[in-house]
Design an enzyme around this catalytic site. Structure first.
Site, mmCIF file in Angstrom:
data_model
loop_
_atom_site.group_PDB
_atom_site.id
_atom_site.type_symbol
_atom_site.label_atom_id
_atom_site.label_comp_id
_atom_site.label_asym_id
_atom_site.label_seq_id
_atom_site.Cartn_x
_atom_site.Cartn_y
_atom_site.Cartn_z
ATOM 1 N N ARG A 141 33.570 -33.698 -4.312
ATOM 2 C CA ARG A 141 32.457 -32.768 -4.094
ATOM 3 C C ARG A 141 31.341 -33.024 -5.113
ATOM 4 N NH1 ARG A 141 33.401 -26.309 -3.978
ATOM 5 N NH2 ARG A 141 33.904 -26.507 -6.195
ATOM 6 N N LYS B 95 35.098 -21.663 1.371
ATOM 7 C CA LYS B 95 34.544 -20.302 1.346
ATOM 8 C C LYS B 95 33.020 -20.321 1.234
ATOM 9 C CE LYS B 95 36.530 -18.667 -2.390
ATOM 10 N NZ LYS B 95 37.311 -19.807 -2.857
ATOM 11 N N ARG C 71 43.082 -24.255 -11.482
ATOM 12 C CA ARG C 71 42.415 -23.245 -10.649
ATOM 13 C C ARG C 71 43.293 -22.877 -9.463
ATOM 14 N NH1 ARG C 71 37.252 -26.356 -9.288
ATOM 15 N NH2 ARG C 71 36.528 -24.513 -8.190
ATOM 16 N N ARG D 130 30.728 -30.716 -10.633
ATOM 17 C CA ARG D 130 31.003 -29.535 -11.450
ATOM 18 C C ARG D 130 32.049 -29.877 -12.502
ATOM 19 N NH1 ARG D 130 32.136 -24.482 -7.497
ATOM 20 N NH2 ARG D 130 33.632 -24.075 -9.153
ATOM 21 N N ARG E 167 39.342 -11.312 -7.306
ATOM 22 C CA ARG E 167 40.231 -12.447 -7.540
ATOM 23 C C ARG E 167 41.563 -12.025 -8.144
ATOM 24 N NH1 ARG E 167 36.179 -17.144 -7.617
ATOM 25 N NH2 ARG E 167 37.438 -18.965 -8.026
HETATM 26 P P1 AMP Z 1 34.176 -20.577 -8.058
HETATM 27 O O1 AMP Z 1 32.792 -21.129 -7.978
HETATM 28 O O2 AMP Z 1 34.370 -19.370 -7.175
HETATM 29 O O3 AMP Z 1 35.235 -21.635 -7.846
HETATM 30 O O4 AMP Z 1 34.358 -20.038 -9.555
HETATM 31 C C1 AMP Z 1 34.244 -20.897 -10.666
HETATM 32 C C2 AMP Z 1 34.810 -20.223 -11.907
HETATM 33 O O5 AMP Z 1 34.075 -19.024 -12.196
HETATM 34 C C3 AMP Z 1 36.262 -19.737 -11.792
HETATM 35 O O6 AMP Z 1 37.189 -20.797 -12.051
HETATM 36 C C4 AMP Z 1 36.296 -18.659 -12.866
HETATM 37 O O7 AMP Z 1 36.349 -19.204 -14.176
HETATM 38 C C5 AMP Z 1 34.936 -18.008 -12.692
HETATM 39 N N1 AMP Z 1 35.003 -16.920 -11.689
HETATM 40 C C6 AMP Z 1 34.421 -16.898 -10.458
HETATM 41 N N2 AMP Z 1 34.693 -15.746 -9.825
HETATM 42 C C7 AMP Z 1 35.470 -15.021 -10.664
HETATM 43 C C8 AMP Z 1 36.107 -13.739 -10.579
HETATM 44 N N3 AMP Z 1 35.999 -12.963 -9.495
HETATM 45 N N4 AMP Z 1 36.843 -13.325 -11.647
HETATM 46 C C9 AMP Z 1 36.964 -14.077 -12.742
HETATM 47 N N5 AMP Z 1 36.408 -15.291 -12.879
HETATM 48 C C10 AMP Z 1 35.664 -15.768 -11.862
#
Ligand code: AMP
Length: 219
Positions: free
Chosen positions: A127, A13, A171, A160, A88
């Site tokens: 990654r 994404k 996740r 990360r 989400r």
């Molecule tokens: P990502 O970088 O999109 O994989 O997000 C990393 C982490 O940020 C996720 O595992 C959540 O803990 C938090 N996070 C990101 N976007 C959201 C969202 N829309 N709602 C809740 N938590 C989020």
């Protein structure tokens, strides 16, 4: 173009969002990136979000919805945006519908990127990211030219905290149970576009562009 990218962690994404950002000159809005910045700066938001992120859980809706509402009100998002990681879950999708309606905007397309779990684990565990400029590398498929260093800004690359295998699984579970049901919500509205996330990055971008233009034309 007001675009939502849906897809499990590691589906590409963020990579596709960056490419769309360049092509359409509209911003990528990524709550994950925003939260990571807040964590690095140790802001009250970052301190609150960190415990959820470290476990691979969603940060509470109240925090995320407010953060994204403010971001969507900024000037650079008025001509279009690419949502990468929001909404989400169904509550966030409802909140987004409401905030867009209030500002007289509509979603152009929702892109769902599908990738098998085995591929995701491989991608995410290899990654590496640059905490300074956000560039993303893959140790096998897209390694930095100088080991461990970002080719764009020279900062050391990091893994990360949530790209460790047990957190990746968590996740993915969260995605399957809370986020995936959104594809039905958007399919019913006639907005869903499906994309094969196992394709090479550039092929995916080409397909995505074709599908988005088609959607924009028929909208
Ligand atoms: P990502 O970088 O999109 O994989 O997000 C990393 C982490 O940020 C996720 O595992 C959540 O803990 C938090 N996070 C990101 N976007 C959201 C969202 N829309 N709602 C809740 N938590 C989020």
């Amino acid at each position: 173009m007001n675009i939502i990218l849906l897809g499990p962690p590691g589906s590409g994404k963020g990579t596709q969002a960056k490419r769309l950002e360049e092509k359409f000159k509209i911003p990528q809005l990524s709550p994950g990136d925003m939260l990571r910045k807040a964590v690095a700066m140790k802001t009250p938001l970052g301190l609150k979000a960190k415990s959820y992120m470290d476990k691979g859980e969603l940060v509470p809706d109240q925090i995320i919805v407010q953060m994204m509402k403010e971001r969507l009100e900024e000037k650079d998002a008025q001509e279009g945006f690419i949502l990468d990681g929001f909404p989400r879950n169904p509550q966030q999708a409802q909140a987004l519908d409401k905030m867009l309606k209030e500002s007289g905007r509509e979603i152009t397309a929702v892109v769902e990127i599908a990738v098998p779990l085995t591929e995701i684990v491989e991608r995410l565990s290899l990654r590496r990211t640059c905490a300074n400029c956000g560039a993303v590398y893959h140790l096998k498929n897209n390694p930095p030219s100088s080991a461990g260093v970002c080719g764009q800004c020279g900062t050391s690359l990091v893994q990360r905290d949530d790209d460790r295998e047990e957190i990746i699984q968590k996740r993915h579970e969260v995605y399957e149970s809370q986020t995936k049901p959104l594809s039905r919500h958007y399919a019913q509205k006639g907005l869903l576009v499906r994309l094969n996330g196992a394709l090479p990055i550039s092929t995916m971008t080409q397909e995505l562009m074709v599908k988005l233009r088609e959607k924009a034309r028929t909208a």
